[in-house]
Design a protein around this motif. Structure first.
Motif, PDB file in Angstrom:
ATOM      1  N   TYR A  29       0.836  -1.205   0.000  1.00  0.00           N
ATOM      2  CA  TYR A  29       0.000   0.000   0.000  1.00  0.00           C
ATOM      3  C   TYR A  29       0.871   1.255   0.000  1.00  0.00           C
ATOM      4  O   TYR A  29       0.621   2.216  -0.744  1.00  0.00           O
ATOM      5  N   GLU A  49      -5.659   7.385  -0.075  1.00  0.00           N
ATOM      6  CA  GLU A  49      -6.946   6.717  -0.201  1.00  0.00           C
ATOM      7  C   GLU A  49      -6.819   5.251   0.232  1.00  0.00           C
ATOM      8  O   GLU A  49      -5.801   4.607  -0.035  1.00  0.00           O
ATOM      9  N   PRO A  50      -7.852   4.705   0.868  1.00  0.00           N
ATOM     10  CA  PRO A  50      -7.798   3.294   1.277  1.00  0.00           C
ATOM     11  C   PRO A  50      -7.794   2.350   0.089  1.00  0.00           C
ATOM     12  O   PRO A  50      -8.340   2.662  -0.976  1.00  0.00           O
ATOM     13  N   HIS A  57      -5.811   1.290   5.185  1.00  0.00           N
ATOM     14  CA  HIS A  57      -6.216   2.688   5.154  1.00  0.00           C
ATOM     15  C   HIS A  57      -5.306   3.501   6.063  1.00  0.00           C
ATOM     16  O   HIS A  57      -4.426   2.950   6.746  1.00  0.00           O
ATOM     17  N   CYS A  58      -5.504   4.787   6.100  1.00  0.00           N
ATOM     18  CA  CYS A  58      -4.693   5.672   6.947  1.00  0.00           C
ATOM     19  C   CYS A  58      -5.515   6.189   8.123  1.00  0.00           C
ATOM     20  O   CYS A  58      -6.709   6.475   7.989  1.00  0.00           O
TER      21      CYS A  58
END
Length: 315
Positions: free
Chosen positions: A203, A239-240, A245-246
């Motif tokens: 990611y 963005e996830p 995700h963040c």
């Protein structure tokens, strides 16, 4: 007339000599940043005195003989090395007597814990009988009692001695983490950790993010399984993608410390931080997590791991 003058002078000198060598009791007091329970626990364990008492550290720098004894209701311990000895007894609660014989010179002093309503500091007093001459010309520099107080203060104010780990408070800045939430059982824990961190790494690469920290894991029980939050600090939000995700860790206070040992023994640092927080009335306000400072993830219970432990508390 001359005889009277000489007689008065001689008598005066004799009185001065007697006063100079007359024993006096000197009292020293020190305030220690420690609560009553921890102070009492470490002082009451007479066998532990050799960790902090300068006199004992000196005579036990080489092998020394240690012997517990009981004289009526009074318990004590004797430390011997060659012709030197230190005898510690506890005649009444909160009071400790110390008798020292070093190079055929004898000295003694007492330590007394003074109970107080304070939760994070306590007074300890020391009483020592010394000759007036020695006190005038040597003062605190030669005081066994003052040295003992200083040693006790240094020992109790070092969190590693009391809790097993050096614990510090840190203010955490806003930090963005790329995270993956998952659940697993103990049998698949290490495979799950390593597999899912690869997803987080992918990611980060896909979004051209910059790593700002190490592999971090938060563990919590979830019924019959473990809930894991796997995260890596990054420079910005993205963005996830799927389950990755963040999130942002807000500003706040963290208790922190370092662990280096087997993965299966790491609960010791959790217990230490809970103990410390309880002693210092610090309220836990979030999930604790481990940040693996060498980026080496555990592969089994016996893996040696190094991590910085974060324990969020109320400001």
């Amino acid at each position: 007339m001359k005889i009277k003058v000489w007689l008065i002078t001689i008598i005066a000198l004799l009185l001065v000599a007697c006063l100079i060598f007359f024993p006096i009791t000197v009292t020293y007091t020190d305030t220690i940043a420690s609560n009553f329970d921890n102070t009492y626990r470490h002082l009451n364990n007479l066998n532990e005195w050799q960790k902090w008492n300068p006199g004992l550290i000196k005579i036990c720098s080489e092998d020394c003989e240690k012997r517990d004894f009981k004289n009526g209701k009074i318990k004590g311990v004797t430390f011997n090395h060659a012709n030197d000895s230190i005898v510690i007894t506890k005649p009444i609660p909160l009071l400790y007597n110390v008798n020292i014989t070093v190079h055929d010179n004898f000295a003694s002093y007492n330590l007394l814990i003074v109970p107080s309503a304070s939760t994070n500091s306590i007074e300890v007093k020391a009483f020592e009988k010394v000759k007036l001459f020695n006190y005038i010309f040597s003062g605190r520099n030669s005081s066994n009692a003052q040295s003992a107080l200083n040693g006790l203060k240094r020992f109790l104010e070092d969190t590693k001695n009391v809790y097993g780990f050096r614990i510090e408070g840190e203010k955490v800045k806003d930090t963005v983490f790329a995270v993956y939430d998952c659940a697993t059982d103990s049998a698949n824990l290490f495979a799950t950790i390593n597999k899912n961190f690869k997803l987080v790494d992918n990611y980060i690469q896909q979004h051209h993010l910059e790593k700002k920290g190490f592999y971090s894991i938060s563990y919590s029980a979830a019924q019959d399984s473990l809930h894991l939050i796997l995260g890596i600090a990054v420079n910005k939000f993205a963005e996830p993608v799927g389950e990755v995700h963040c999130v942002e860790i807000p500003k706040g206070k963290m208790l922190t410390g370092f662990y280096n040992g087997r993965f299966c023994d790491k609960l010791a640092i959790y217990r230490a931080f809970i103990h410390y927080a309880t002693d210092h009335y610090e309220e836990n306000v979030g999930a604790s997590f481990e940040s693996y400072t060498d980026n080496k993830l555990p592969t089994s219970d016996t893996s040696t791991v190094q991590f910085k432990f974060y324990y969020p508390v109320l400001n």
